[in-house]
Design a protein around this motif. Structure first.
Motif, PDB file in Angstrom:
ATOM      1  N   ILE A 271     -10.415  -5.138  -6.108  1.00  0.00           N
ATOM      2  CA  ILE A 271      -9.349  -4.064  -5.273  1.00  0.00           C
ATOM      3  C   ILE A 271     -10.110  -2.500  -5.407  1.00  0.00           C
ATOM      4  O   ILE A 271      -9.912  -1.692  -4.377  1.00  0.00           O
ATOM      5  CB  ILE A 271      -8.226  -4.025  -5.925  1.00  0.00           C
ATOM      6  N   PHE A 274     -12.944  -2.454  -3.007  1.00  0.00           N
ATOM      7  CA  PHE A 274     -12.370  -2.121  -1.580  1.00  0.00           C
ATOM      8  C   PHE A 274     -11.902  -1.119  -1.112  1.00  0.00           C
ATOM      9  O   PHE A 274     -12.087  -0.440  -0.093  1.00  0.00           O
ATOM     10  CB  PHE A 274     -11.522  -3.547  -1.293  1.00  0.00           C
ATOM     11  N   MET A 275     -11.045  -0.560  -2.253  1.00  0.00           N
ATOM     12  CA  MET A 275     -10.509   0.767  -1.959  1.00  0.00           C
ATOM     13  C   MET A 275     -11.338   2.070  -1.625  1.00  0.00           C
ATOM     14  O   MET A 275     -11.202   2.981  -0.940  1.00  0.00           O
ATOM     15  CB  MET A 275      -9.541   1.442  -2.893  1.00  0.00           C
ATOM     16  N   TYR A 279     -11.525   3.480   2.031  1.00  0.00           N
ATOM     17  CA  TYR A 279     -10.881   4.970   1.953  1.00  0.00           C
ATOM     18  C   TYR A 279     -11.614   6.031   1.329  1.00  0.00           C
ATOM     19  O   TYR A 279     -11.155   6.808   1.286  1.00  0.00           O
ATOM     20  CB  TYR A 279      -9.473   4.712   1.444  1.00  0.00           C
ATOM     21  N   VAL A 317       0.945  -8.966 -11.078  1.00  0.00           N
ATOM     22  CA  VAL A 317       0.145  -9.036  -9.957  1.00  0.00           C
ATOM     23  C   VAL A 317       0.728  -8.545  -8.705  1.00  0.00           C
ATOM     24  O   VAL A 317       0.353  -7.765  -7.927  1.00  0.00           O
ATOM     25  CB  VAL A 317      -0.560 -10.682  -9.988  1.00  0.00           C
ATOM     26  N   LEU A 318       1.987  -9.124  -8.370  1.00  0.00           N
ATOM     27  CA  LEU A 318       2.652  -8.562  -7.355  1.00  0.00           C
ATOM     28  C   LEU A 318       3.057  -7.028  -7.393  1.00  0.00           C
ATOM     29  O   LEU A 318       2.897  -6.181  -6.346  1.00  0.00           O
ATOM     30  CB  LEU A 318       3.993  -9.227  -7.426  1.00  0.00           C
ATOM     31  N   GLY A 321      -0.139  -5.238  -6.544  1.00  0.00           N
ATOM     32  CA  GLY A 321      -0.203  -5.400  -5.084  1.00  0.00           C
ATOM     33  C   GLY A 321       0.625  -4.310  -4.485  1.00  0.00           C
ATOM     34  O   GLY A 321       0.350  -3.707  -3.568  1.00  0.00           O
ATOM     35  N   MET A 322       2.031  -4.136  -4.851  1.00  0.00           N
ATOM     36  CA  MET A 322       2.721  -3.194  -4.262  1.00  0.00           C
ATOM     37  C   MET A 322       2.255  -1.836  -4.571  1.00  0.00           C
ATOM     38  O   MET A 322       2.512  -0.807  -3.754  1.00  0.00           O
ATOM     39  CB  MET A 322       4.151  -3.609  -4.737  1.00  0.00           C
ATOM     40  N   VAL A 324      -0.831  -0.882  -4.912  1.00  0.00           N
ATOM     41  CA  VAL A 324      -1.952  -0.746  -4.000  1.00  0.00           C
ATOM     42  C   VAL A 324      -1.582  -0.233  -2.692  1.00  0.00           C
ATOM     43  O   VAL A 324      -1.852   0.607  -1.649  1.00  0.00           O
ATOM     44  CB  VAL A 324      -2.852  -1.773  -3.928  1.00  0.00           C
ATOM     45  N   ASP A 325      -0.491  -1.240  -2.193  1.00  0.00           N
ATOM     46  CA  ASP A 325       0.339  -1.251  -0.840  1.00  0.00           C
ATOM     47  C   ASP A 325       0.712   0.314  -0.711  1.00  0.00           C
ATOM     48  O   ASP A 325       0.561   0.849   0.474  1.00  0.00           O
ATOM     49  CB  ASP A 325       1.356  -2.262  -0.608  1.00  0.00           C
ATOM     50  N   ILE A 328      -2.038   2.487   0.480  1.00  0.00           N
ATOM     51  CA  ILE A 328      -2.582   2.155   1.458  1.00  0.00           C
ATOM     52  C   ILE A 328      -1.704   2.446   2.765  1.00  0.00           C
ATOM     53  O   ILE A 328      -2.457   3.084   3.661  1.00  0.00           O
ATOM     54  CB  ILE A 328      -2.832   0.491   1.787  1.00  0.00           C
ATOM     55  N   ILE A 329      -0.352   2.335   2.524  1.00  0.00           N
ATOM     56  CA  ILE A 329       0.372   2.869   3.663  1.00  0.00           C
ATOM     57  C   ILE A 329       0.144   4.434   3.755  1.00  0.00           C
ATOM     58  O   ILE A 329       0.185   4.938   4.950  1.00  0.00           O
ATOM     59  CB  ILE A 329       1.872   2.565   3.152  1.00  0.00           C
ATOM     60  N   GLU A 332      -3.201   5.097   5.142  1.00  0.00           N
ATOM     61  CA  GLU A 332      -3.449   4.782   6.624  1.00  0.00           C
ATOM     62  C   GLU A 332      -2.513   5.781   7.577  1.00  0.00           C
ATOM     63  O   GLU A 332      -3.005   6.122   8.499  1.00  0.00           O
ATOM     64  CB  GLU A 332      -2.890   3.506   6.978  1.00  0.00           C
TER      65      GLU A 332
ATOM     66  N   THR B 194       7.401 -14.876  -6.377  1.00  0.00           N
ATOM     67  CA  THR B 194       6.502 -13.602  -5.952  1.00  0.00           C
ATOM     68  C   THR B 194       6.325 -13.355  -4.420  1.00  0.00           C
ATOM     69  O   THR B 194       6.288 -12.118  -4.160  1.00  0.00           O
ATOM     70  CB  THR B 194       4.987 -13.764  -6.721  1.00  0.00           C
ATOM     71  N   ASN B 201       8.602  -7.129   1.416  1.00  0.00           N
ATOM     72  CA  ASN B 201       7.944  -5.682   1.399  1.00  0.00           C
ATOM     73  C   ASN B 201       7.191  -5.668   2.674  1.00  0.00           C
ATOM     74  O   ASN B 201       7.278  -4.778   3.142  1.00  0.00           O
ATOM     75  CB  ASN B 201       6.931  -5.643  -0.015  1.00  0.00           C
ATOM     76  N   ARG B 239      -3.033  -1.278   7.939  1.00  0.00           N
ATOM     77  CA  ARG B 239      -2.333  -1.453   6.636  1.00  0.00           C
ATOM     78  C   ARG B 239      -2.049  -2.865   6.201  1.00  0.00           C
ATOM     79  O   ARG B 239      -2.429  -3.504   5.204  1.00  0.00           O
ATOM     80  CB  ARG B 239      -1.039  -0.520   6.519  1.00  0.00           C
ATOM     81  N   THR B 243      -3.774  -4.297   2.918  1.00  0.00           N
ATOM     82  CA  THR B 243      -2.853  -4.999   1.715  1.00  0.00           C
ATOM     83  C   THR B 243      -3.046  -6.260   1.394  1.00  0.00           C
ATOM     84  O   THR B 243      -3.099  -6.778   0.116  1.00  0.00           O
ATOM     85  CB  THR B 243      -1.404  -4.649   2.010  1.00  0.00           C
ATOM     86  N   THR B 246      -6.430  -6.841  -0.340  1.00  0.00           N
ATOM     87  CA  THR B 246      -6.369  -6.421  -1.938  1.00  0.00           C
ATOM     88  C   THR B 246      -5.498  -7.429  -2.724  1.00  0.00           C
ATOM     89  O   THR B 246      -5.894  -8.027  -3.860  1.00  0.00           O
ATOM     90  CB  THR B 246      -5.722  -5.146  -2.116  1.00  0.00           C
ATOM     91  N   VAL B 247      -4.539  -7.975  -2.267  1.00  0.00           N
ATOM     92  CA  VAL B 247      -3.349  -8.790  -3.158  1.00  0.00           C
ATOM     93  C   VAL B 247      -4.432 -10.246  -2.918  1.00  0.00           C
ATOM     94  O   VAL B 247      -4.098 -10.901  -4.252  1.00  0.00           O
ATOM     95  CB  VAL B 247      -2.126  -8.881  -2.531  1.00  0.00           C
ATOM     96  N   PHE B 249      -7.431 -10.738  -3.091  1.00  0.00           N
ATOM     97  CA  PHE B 249      -8.396 -10.176  -4.076  1.00  0.00           C
ATOM     98  C   PHE B 249      -8.038 -10.585  -5.535  1.00  0.00           C
ATOM     99  O   PHE B 249      -8.693 -11.550  -6.088  1.00  0.00           O
ATOM    100  CB  PHE B 249      -8.998  -8.912  -3.973  1.00  0.00           C
TER     101      PHE B 249
END
Lengths: 434, 312
Positions: A271, A274-275, A279, A317-318, A321-322, A324-325, A328-329, A332, B194, B201, B239, B243, B246-247, B249
């Motif tokens: 992750i 990638f970022m 970015y 993990v979720l 994800g959130m 990072v999201d 990203i939001i 972007e 999950t 989301n 986006r 997203t 990444t998840v 990954f």
């Protein structure tokens, strides 16, 4: 003019965060309580019923069952046992990192109900006649371990021994000592077996007016100690029926944990890569805020004394994800504003404020779901929900507020003015309207 | 339109009927699978016992079978599956619960012969079923909560479309697990939860942009409506892809390196993530377009009637 002071502040903050983490992260991670599925151990779900099988089990009985079980678990020397009431009549016992599962099972399941009976199974003395914590291990003449129990009243024992002698001529003058006698057990049947269910059946030749009774059961020393400990920890007021059990071998649990941690590092590394790639400079900020996110989640979770299980890991993990999201939001959005020809400073301002409501709505919706799962869910579902709620709140702090603050320091220092490339935007992609 | 010359826009809305047909076909296939081959319910949902044996060297099914036979009569597993990277792990399943004595015997045997304690789980299906029921009911209640919140912040139609997408994603994982006959266990439920969280989301982020763009523009024809939605989807596409990447990954590295215990869990995550992205772009937004257009038409009819009424 470039304001260098802001950049200095940035580095100071990063140093402070880094210093704090390097000092405490390892200890924090180590002191997290791991669930059975991650560190091995076993759990049993018991259904509790009254011994006579009648009537509802009261709240009070449930509480005393839990405390009786708690005492027994202490005998095993398990650190952090988890005994909880579920629903109206269930008790879940979780013993993590326990070595001898068989012993634990026996110890928990027994009602520790000692009784003395004649050969026709009539009760002479019951557990109520025993002294509290009066059991101990001794050795007889042959150096065999025996368990001696103290009685409340020596006269009572004399009376029942007399009764046996009167009613039963030799060789039937036996006093049968049972542990957990159940309706339907019979001395006559058991005595024919190679491994009878009763503990011992000494013969009574003369009335004994004594308040200590020795139980000779051909015990190994360990067995004798075990029996004495159960008797001392008190009998259970109820009957327990095992309705679910799950055992995870310690080595398998550890292996799973090591692999999961390794996999987690790889995932997070990917992750980060990638970022950074996608970015650019903002990716660097993400790495700082994501690292802080993981650290804060662990600290909060530790502080709540939560137990991390596999479903909890899923929620983590979720959460990553959130988090990072959220970055990203925002990024972007900033890129979009840059493409439309806005200056770096105004693109940052517009991008962060416009993405804010998106992130808030998405997070609140997920928190509603997690809250409901926590409120209505049981065991695993609840564990999942707790971590998810902690993750979302933390990701809001780090991924939204910290990211914005750190990125803001650089942007407002004006060092990036007219340098959209730093944000991954090529000059020719910019709308030249302005 | 902004940026339309430079970046090619993908016309999502134009193809929405195809997406609906795909989703309907998938749903039909899914229901057929669930009715015919059903789910491969794990020990959590089926009464029985499971013994997980691990040795230092690769095991074979015959060897494990023999091991159980040598413990005593009646120890005949109903199913043996090998697992682990080199097959040094074996899962033996027994229908019907083993009692305490039997568990002791099995543990003693494997500790003596393999030097490792086997994992033994015994379960009456009752507990697993309760957990699944509990999860289902909780998700249903959560759905009501989400509908209320999204209706307040957005509109009822957004809420409805988001919930359809949510159930689509959860259903999709269940169907894939049925098709591949993968074992359904408690971690699977966690994976579905999950995905429920991720799906909502993802959908909300997309809808947020549609809402924003809808507020900017006057929409009275279907072309205008679909233009707004296409624009929004294209704007959030970057986006969405970032997203989900990444998840994915994280989920893929859990799948590859995470070990046996969480393999099916991480597989469920990967499937769900793909379904979640699909449903946000191709299902939720498209359903919303169709419903929104109907409601706009209704509104227009009403207004038209009002205007014509006085002249009658």
């Amino acid at each position: 003019m470039i304001k260098k002071s802001r950049i200095v502040i940035f580095f100071l903050i990063v140093l402070a965060i880094g210093g704090l983490m390097s000092q405490t992260a390892l200890n924090t991670a180590k002191s997290i309580n791991l669930g059975l599925d991650l560190q091995g151990g076993f759990e049993i779900l018991y259904e509790v019923s009254n011994p006579d099988g009648e009537g509802e089990v009261t709240e009070e009985t449930m509480q005393s069952t839990v405390s009786a079980l708690d005492q027994r678990v202490n005998v095993l020397g398990v650190s952090e046992p988890n005994i909880s009431i579920e629903g109206d009549n269930r008790v879940r016992v979780q013993l993590a990192g326990i070595d001898d599962q068989q012993q634990a099972r026996e110890l928990l399941a027994t009602e520790a109900d000692l009784s003395f009976r004649d050969i026709d199974d009539n009760v002479l003395l019951s557990g109520d006649d025993l002294q509290e914590s009066g059991a101990s291990v001794n050795f007889d003449q042959g150096n065999q371990p025996v368990v001696s129990v103290g009685l409340r009243d020596g006269d009572e024992f004399g009376r029942v021994t007399e009764q046996v002698i009167e009613e039963y001529p030799p060789p039937e003058n036996l006093m049968v000592i049972w542990l957990d006698y159940e309706e339907g057990d019979s001395f006559m049947e058991e005595s024919q077996k190679e491994d009878p269910k009763f503990l011992s059946a000494p013969s009574v030749n003369e009335p004994l007016y004594t308040d200590t009774v020795q139980i000779e059961g051909n015990f190994e020393l360990e067995e004798a100690e075990f029996l004495a400990e159960i008797l001392n920890s008190g009998s259970l007021p109820v009957e327990l029926e095992e309705i679910y059990s799950n055992a995870v071998g310690a080595s398998l649990g550890e292996e799973a944990m090591d692999q999961t941690i390794f996999a987690g590092f790889i995932g997070i590394g990917l992750i980060f890569a990638f970022m950074l790639f996608y970015y650019r400079f903002m990716g660097v900020i993400s790495i700082i805020s994501l690292t802080s996110y993981i650290y804060v989640v662990l600290v909060v979770f530790n502080w709540m004394q939560g137990v991390l299980t596999l479903p909890g890991l899923a929620a983590l993990v979720l959460g990553v994800g959130m988090a990072v999201d959220a970055n990203i939001i925002t990024y972007e959005r900033i890129k979009e504003e840059l493409r439309e020809g806005r200056s770096v400073i105004s693109a940052f301002k517009l991008g962060t404020s416009r993405s804010f409501s998106t992130i808030v709505d998405a997070n609140i919706t997920t928190i509603i779901a997690a809250g409901v799962l926590f409120y209505y869910g049981t065991s695993s579902v609840q564990g999942f929900a707790v971590v998810l709620i902690v993750s979302i709140l933390t990701s809001f702090l780090t991924a939204v507020l910290l990211t914005r603050f750190l990125l803001g320091l650089w942007v407002k220092s004006r060092i990036f003015n007219k340098k959209p490339r730093v944000f991954g935007i090529k000059e020719r992609d910019i709308d030249a309207r302005q | 339109m902004l940026g339309s010359k430079r970046r090619k826009e993908i016309p999502f809305v134009k193809h929405r009927k195809k997406f609906f047909i795909i989703s309907l076909v998938m749903a039909a296939v899914g229901i057929a699978l669930l009715v015919t081959i059903r789910l491969n319910l794990g020990i959590d949902f089926e009464s029985g016992s499971r013994v997980e044996v691990s040795g230092d060297e690769p095991l074979t099914a015959e060897q494990v079978q023999e091991d159980f036979a040598s413990i005593g009569e009646g120890y005949e597993p109903d199913d043996i599956t090998l697992a682990g990277d080199n097959g040094q792990m074996a899962h033996a399943r027994f229908i019907g619960a083993l009692d305490q004595g039997e568990i002791s015997e099995i543990q003693t045997y494997f500790i003596d012969n393999y030097g490792q304690e086997p994992n033994i789980s015994t379960v009456s299906p009752q507990v697993g079923e309760e957990l699944a029921m509990n999860a289902l009911i909780s998700v249903l209640i959560a759905a009501v909560g989400i509908i209320i919140y999204v209706t307040i912040r957005f509109q009822f139609l957004y809420a409805l479309a988001a919930i359809v997408a949510l159930f689509h994603d959860a259903f999709f994982i269940i169907v894939v697990f049925s098709a591949l006959q993968l074992e359904v266990n408690v971690p699977f439920i966690a994976a579905v939860l999950t995905i429920v969280g991720y799906s909502i989301n993802d959908t909300i982020v997309t809808f947020d942009r549609i809402r924003e763009n809808m507020a900017k523009e006057e929409v009275s024809t279907f072309e205008q409506l679909s233009a707004v939605v296409d624009k929004s989807l294209n704007q959030t596409l970057g986006r969405s892809i970032s997203t989900v990447l990444t998840v994915v990954f994280a989920a893929v590295s859990l799948y590859v390196f995470g070990g046996e215990a969480i393999r099916s869990f991480s597989f469920a995550l990967i499937v769900g993530l793909i379904a979640g992205t699909y449903s946000s772009l191709f299902l939720a937004a498209q359903l919303w377009v169709s419903w929104k257009w109907k409601s706009i038409q209704k509104q227009q009819n009403k207004e038209a009637q009002k205007e014509t009424e006085p002249t009658i």
